[in-house]
Design a protein around this motif. Sequence first.
Motif, mmCIF file in Angstrom:
data_model
loop_
_atom_site.group_PDB
_atom_site.id
_atom_site.type_symbol
_atom_site.label_atom_id
_atom_site.label_comp_id
_atom_site.label_asym_id
_atom_site.label_seq_id
_atom_site.Cartn_x
_atom_site.Cartn_y
_atom_site.Cartn_z
ATOM 1 N N ARG A 136 55.838 58.263 61.634
ATOM 2 C CA ARG A 136 55.620 59.688 61.863
ATOM 3 C C ARG A 136 56.935 60.445 61.651
ATOM 4 N N SER A 137 56.828 61.641 61.104
ATOM 5 C CA SER A 137 58.010 62.474 60.888
ATOM 6 C C SER A 137 58.708 62.746 62.208
ATOM 7 N N GLY A 138 60.033 62.577 62.207
ATOM 8 C CA GLY A 138 60.794 62.803 63.427
ATOM 9 C C GLY A 138 62.135 62.109 63.358
ATOM 10 N N GLN A 158 66.370 58.494 61.221
ATOM 11 C CA GLN A 158 67.411 57.507 61.469
ATOM 12 C C GLN A 158 67.217 56.276 60.585
ATOM 13 N N ARG A 159 65.972 55.829 60.458
ATOM 14 C CA ARG A 159 65.703 54.680 59.592
ATOM 15 C C ARG A 159 66.057 54.999 58.140
ATOM 16 N N MET A 160 65.694 56.195 57.685
ATOM 17 C CA MET A 160 65.976 56.560 56.302
ATOM 18 C C MET A 160 67.474 56.725 56.069
ATOM 19 N N SER A 168 58.148 53.049 52.098
ATOM 20 C CA SER A 168 57.316 52.475 53.149
ATOM 21 C C SER A 168 57.565 53.165 54.487
ATOM 22 N N VAL A 169 58.829 53.416 54.801
ATOM 23 C CA VAL A 169 59.165 54.102 56.047
ATOM 24 C C VAL A 169 58.577 55.502 56.055
#
Length: 250
Positions: free
Chosen positions: A127-129, A134-136, A121-122
């Motif tokens: 958007r890639s960045g 950080q979330r992943m 989902s993330v």
Amino acid sequence: MSERGERGERNRAWRRHLVAGAVSVLALGVAVAHLVKPDLKIDNVTVALLVIAIVPWLRTLFTSIELPGGLRVEFRDVEQRIEAAEAMADAALVGGGGGAGDTDDPAAREDVRRLAAEYLSVRDTMRSGSARTQRMNGILARLVRATQRIADPELTAWLRSSDGGLRLAAYARLYAVPDDALDLLADAVVDEPLAFSQYWGIRALDKAVDLVGPENVRSSVVRRLEDCRPNGADRAHLLNRLLAKIHGLP
């Protein structure tokens, strides 16, 4: 110097400035965060992920440094420091998970599936960045913990799954608890279409090679890895270092 040589030197200089700037921005961001929120706690997992994210780029920066008086920082010294930093980061990331237990935590499998879905989902909604990465990274850290609470995870099914989240779960488990199933892991990593997942798959492969011994890696696995051509500089660096380890190169 030829025109091509000058162009190559300009490109290398540009990369060095880019890496130095990125490291400086990251350090400044941490300092600002501390000033704005002095009570903000940064745990070991966060520090570990920051270190692991930075170290593949340090070679580009440090091999170019020449100190006043003609003293030059040699790459071998820097590489040893990078490896030491990675070792500390690994300990912080994997440590505290309790290792693989003999019994299942009843909620662990559901947690793995929930985190696998959150990862996808993330990827799809952000958007890639750096914010998405950080979330992943946070999801990966939780997967490391969750998969260690499963006594006998379905690693073969996860690695062969069309679900990218479950493949990441397999890499997280094999990163924390290495396995000698190099063929299956190598096949998954070489064919892995998701950059973040492939990065952690290569790191899991490195752990597996250490487990079985570089001299015991089958030639079929080596050929598969040599045929792999990651697009990202961080993944290419990790893979090249892994192949050098297998071949016994310094």
